[in-house]
Design a protein around this motif. Structure first.
Motif, mmCIF file in Angstrom:
data_model
loop_
_atom_site.group_PDB
_atom_site.id
_atom_site.type_symbol
_atom_site.label_atom_id
_atom_site.label_comp_id
_atom_site.label_asym_id
_atom_site.label_seq_id
_atom_site.Cartn_x
_atom_site.Cartn_y
_atom_site.Cartn_z
ATOM 1 N N ASP A 1 0.712 -1.166 -0.001
ATOM 2 C CA ASP A 1 0.055 0.169 0.157
ATOM 3 C C ASP A 1 0.716 1.177 -0.162
ATOM 4 O O ASP A 1 0.497 2.414 -0.599
ATOM 5 C CB ASP A 1 -0.893 0.001 1.196
ATOM 6 N N ILE A 2 1.936 1.244 0.816
ATOM 7 C CA ILE A 2 2.773 2.587 0.938
ATOM 8 C C ILE A 2 4.214 2.170 0.810
ATOM 9 O O ILE A 2 4.815 1.145 1.339
ATOM 10 C CB ILE A 2 2.488 3.168 2.399
ATOM 11 N N TYR A 3 4.764 2.827 -0.008
ATOM 12 C CA TYR A 3 6.246 2.503 -0.268
ATOM 13 C C TYR A 3 6.994 3.882 0.024
ATOM 14 O O TYR A 3 6.936 4.874 -0.590
ATOM 15 C CB TYR A 3 6.663 2.026 -1.715
ATOM 16 N N PHE A 4 8.024 3.812 1.073
ATOM 17 C CA PHE A 4 8.885 5.175 1.322
ATOM 18 C C PHE A 4 10.148 4.846 0.512
ATOM 19 O O PHE A 4 10.874 3.966 0.817
ATOM 20 C CB PHE A 4 9.020 5.048 2.889
ATOM 21 N N GLU A 5 10.365 5.564 -0.470
ATOM 22 C CA GLU A 5 11.319 5.478 -1.338
ATOM 23 C C GLU A 5 12.558 6.289 -1.114
ATOM 24 O O GLU A 5 12.593 7.299 -0.741
ATOM 25 C CB GLU A 5 10.826 6.134 -2.818
ATOM 26 N N ASN A 6 13.860 5.367 -0.870
ATOM 27 C CA ASN A 6 14.844 6.044 -0.503
ATOM 28 C C ASN A 6 16.113 5.600 -1.724
ATOM 29 O O ASN A 6 17.059 6.196 -1.362
ATOM 30 C CB ASN A 6 15.530 5.546 0.848
ATOM 31 N N VAL A 7 15.728 4.802 -2.485
ATOM 32 C CA VAL A 7 16.753 4.089 -3.284
ATOM 33 C C VAL A 7 16.810 4.380 -4.787
ATOM 34 O O VAL A 7 17.553 4.690 -5.293
ATOM 35 C CB VAL A 7 16.710 2.631 -3.037
ATOM 36 N N GLY A 8 15.525 4.200 -5.378
ATOM 37 C CA GLY A 8 15.256 4.376 -6.764
ATOM 38 C C GLY A 8 15.696 3.018 -7.592
ATOM 39 O O GLY A 8 15.948 1.946 -6.679
ATOM 40 N N GLY A 9 15.836 3.360 -9.000
ATOM 41 C CA GLY A 9 16.436 2.233 -9.676
ATOM 42 C C GLY A 9 15.825 0.814 -9.590
ATOM 43 O O GLY A 9 14.493 0.829 -9.911
ATOM 44 N N LYS A 10 16.338 -0.188 -9.424
ATOM 45 C CA LYS A 10 15.962 -1.584 -9.843
ATOM 46 C C LYS A 10 14.886 -1.759 -8.633
ATOM 47 O O LYS A 10 14.014 -2.711 -8.919
ATOM 48 C CB LYS A 10 17.128 -2.638 -9.559
ATOM 49 N N MET A 11 15.124 -1.166 -7.393
ATOM 50 C CA MET A 11 14.292 -1.426 -6.234
ATOM 51 C C MET A 11 12.852 -0.877 -6.784
ATOM 52 O O MET A 11 11.765 -1.362 -6.502
ATOM 53 C CB MET A 11 14.720 -0.851 -5.035
ATOM 54 N N LEU A 12 12.668 0.403 -7.226
ATOM 55 C CA LEU A 12 11.870 1.031 -7.456
ATOM 56 C C LEU A 12 10.824 0.224 -8.562
ATOM 57 O O LEU A 12 9.798 0.006 -8.800
ATOM 58 C CB LEU A 12 11.921 2.452 -8.178
#
Length: 345
Positions: free
Chosen positions: A228-239
């Motif tokens: 439901d909620i993603y706290f994005e700190n990384v980007g790239g392949k993780m996103l």
């Protein structure tokens, strides 16, 4: 005649603009600078003695020539600047007086003249560690609070994923998610950090992303019903993997993209899921929300004093250790909030 009290003022200076991963040698310890510990008459500035300085991922962008970033580049040959905790020695500003403790933007040096004191926050609570004002009680704490509560609007029972979860911001987001009655999983880069997430910060689950061959499969394992909620700190392949696993009407709070800071990454795939799943992705800059700082303090101070919230710092001693501490962020050397002790009060 103005009183003169000129003393040495050690500084960490940016040697030149940086390409790729920063190195300790990109920063120089300058021991020949001096400073007058008395402000000129009529000055509106504040003179401070720096006690703690903060190492934060966003500072990497400031080490390169500006390319439309939200914050100006550092000036080669001048001291690096960033968040810190300091004690006021002299003040020409009505809001501050000698002896006050403050946090805000200061220099990577022993003493700094703050020419824009409106950016400083006076420290009211001194019965907690002063270093916390570089982290849980400062910019990273506000970042976690704003990104999770104000932007994502969590509801009890929702599924939350936090990347870079053992860092200064991520460790708080996970604990906030538990307080909100959510199920939370974090990713980190070592077994030690994964153990911390589960045992210290009480995440429901955590995994080492470096050990996962397929991030999509890993997220399906931990979130069989989606995120439901993603706290994005990384980007790239993780996103990319997260987008495949978001639930309908999911929210992504974009606070950082540390995987992209040192090298130009490839474009992110799976973006069509934003449309198909009606996702909301919102980037934010925490300084836009500093008017909420009193509200945050009302919430967080009791939680710290009750022991409800845990916070871990990675402490480096001495100004000369700051370059290594900052560079270490980008290889995941730090465990928790990276802070440098310049002087004990």
């Amino acid at each position: 005649m103005e009183q003169q009290q000129v003393i040495n003022n050690k500084q960490i200076v940016l040697k030149d603009y940086v390409n790729g991963f920063p190195k300790e040698s990109d920063m120089i310890l300058n021991t020949s600078a001096t400073i007058n510990l008395k402000l000129p008459q009529g000055s509106n500035a504040v003179l401070v003695k720096n006690l703690y300085i903060s190492c934060d991922p966003y500072m990497r962008g400031r080490m390169s020539k500006s390319q439309g970033s939200y914050v100006d580049s550092f000036t080669p040959g001048s001291p690096i600047v960033g968040y810190g905790v300091a004690k006021v020695l002299d003040s020409g500003h009505s809001k501050f007086k000698s002896g006050d403790l403050v946090w805000g933007i200061t220099g990577w040096e022993e003493y700094s003249v703050i020419t824009n004191p409106e950016t400083l926050f006076k420290i009211q609570h001194t019965d907690v560690p002063l270093s916390y004002y570089t982290g849980i009680l400062g910019m990273p704490g506000m970042t976690a609070y704003v990104g999770f509560y104000e932007i994502c609007g969590p509801k009890k029972g929702e599924y939350v994923f936090v990347s870079a979860a053992s860092g200064a911001v991520g460790q708080l987001v996970g604990q906030f998610a538990k307080l909100a009655g959510c199920y939370v999983v974090g990713s980190a880069g070592t077994k030690e950090k994964v153990d911390l997430l589960k045992n210290k910060f009480e995440f429901d689950e955590a995994f080492n992303y470096k050990e996962e061959q397929d991030l999509d499969a890993a997220l399906k394992r931990y979130f069989p019903e989606g995120i439901d909620i993603y706290f994005e700190n990384v980007g790239g392949k993780m996103l990319e993997a997260v987008l495949l696993n978001m639930r309908l009407n999911g929210r992504i709070s974009a606070c950082g993209m540390i995987s992209q800071y040192n090298e130009q990454g490839e474009g992110v795939r799976n973006l069509f899921h934003i449309i198909a799943k009606r996702l909301r992705i919102q980037g934010f800059i925490v300084s836009d929300y500093y008017h909420l700082y009193p509200k945050y303090m009302e919430m967080i101070i009791p939680l710290i004093k009750q022991g409800t919230i845990s916070y871990i710092e990675d402490v480096a001693e001495g100004l000369e250790s700051a370059p290594a501490a900052l560079v270490g962020l980008f290889s995941g050397k730090n465990v928790g909030k990276q802070v440098v002790v310049v002087a004990r009060e």
